[in-house]
Write a protein that holds these residues in place. Structure first.
Motif, short mmCIF file in Angstrom:
data_model
loop_
_atom_site.label_atom_id
_atom_site.label_comp_id
_atom_site.label_asym_id
_atom_site.label_seq_id
_atom_site.Cartn_x
_atom_site.Cartn_y
_atom_site.Cartn_z
N ARG A 131 -9.26 4.25 55.74
CA ARG A 131 -9.41 3.08 56.62
C ARG A 131 -9.52 3.49 58.08
NH1 ARG A 131 -5.27 -2.14 57.20
NH2 ARG A 131 -6.86 -3.58 58.06
N GLU A 147 -14.19 -3.26 54.88
CA GLU A 147 -13.60 -4.21 55.83
C GLU A 147 -14.67 -4.52 56.88
OE1 GLU A 147 -9.58 -4.73 58.60
OE2 GLU A 147 -10.21 -2.73 57.94
N PRO A 170 -17.87 3.85 63.87
CA PRO A 170 -17.24 2.82 63.05
C PRO A 170 -18.18 2.41 61.92
CG PRO A 170 -18.26 1.77 64.94
CD PRO A 170 -18.56 3.26 65.05
N HIS A 211 -12.79 2.90 60.53
CA HIS A 211 -12.71 2.24 61.83
C HIS A 211 -13.24 3.13 62.95
CE1 HIS A 211 -9.26 -0.68 60.51
NE2 HIS A 211 -10.42 -0.99 59.98
#
Length: 218
Positions: free
Chosen positions: A61, A87, A68, A65
């Motif tokens: 994750r 996400e 990105p 991020h």
């Protein structure tokens, strides 16, 4: 009972993940040309204990991020397991949201995912990949898919996705099958990020199709 070969493979994967996590910062992302991106990933079957799996998911994750990006599969950091994270905060203009069906998606962990088309609809848009940096191409994908998987706690996932979320889960699941988006792309559309930003920065790729000479699905 697991065979000795299975136990050796599990130890190798545990050691590999521990080595990756021993370094500070985002994990290094593997680029196209590395064989790990072209091999089907092994189904996750407890090769990582719950604590190590949680640390690995957190690192995936954080790496997603930092890139990105909106998705990252374990093979993209060199680990051949069927695990991916997705996400998408979807910070896009309203016209893009409407054209692409791009809506915010919460953080999800997908373990052993698989998808199937729901209906015959297809949608084509420019798509990129963290493992193919600097380039984008138009990819026609299923407009709606049914995704089955497990989450990081082993709970079943059975959900339909449409629009951009459907594109994301297809892209990441493909990674786990050794497939890159370029395998599905209209290669006449292949464009640098600079060209996409400067020439083809439209909600949909109609002008690009006309100018570069490729056909979009009906």
């Amino acid at each position: 009972m697991a065979s000795e070969s299975d136990r050796r493979t599990s130890r190798r994967l545990r050691d590999q993940v521990e080595r990756l996590l021993s370094h500070e910062g985002p994990l290094p992302i593997v680029a196209a040309g590395d064989p790990v991106l072209r091999r089907p990933a092994a189904p996750f079957d407890g090769q990582l204990d719950p604590a190590l799996l949680a640390r690995f998911v957190a690192a995936l994750r954080a790496t997603m991020h930092a890139a990105p990006g909106v998705g990252l599969a374990a093979p993209q950091v060199g680990v051949g397991l069927r695990i991916a994270v997705v996400e998408d905060p979807a910070p896009v203009p309203e016209e893009v949201r409407l054209a692409r069906g791009r809506v915010p998606q919460p953080f999800r962990v997908l373990v052993n995912p698989a998808y199937e088309a729901v209906g015959a609809g297809r949608a084509a848009f420019f798509e990129g990949c963290l493992s193919v940096p600097g380039w984008q191409a138009v990819v026609a994908r299923h407009a709606r898919v049914r995704l089955t998987a497990l989450d990081e706690h082993g709970h079943p996932v059975d959900e339909e996705f449409t629009g951009w979320p459907a594109r994301i889960v297809q892209h990441e699941t493909d990674h786990l099958d050794g497939t890159l988006y370029l395998d599905r792309a209209e290669l006449r559309s292949l464009s640098s990020n600079q060209a996409v930003a400067g020439l083809w920065n439209d909600p949909a790729p109609h002008r690009a199709a006309e100018s570069l000479g490729f056909t979009l699905p009906d």
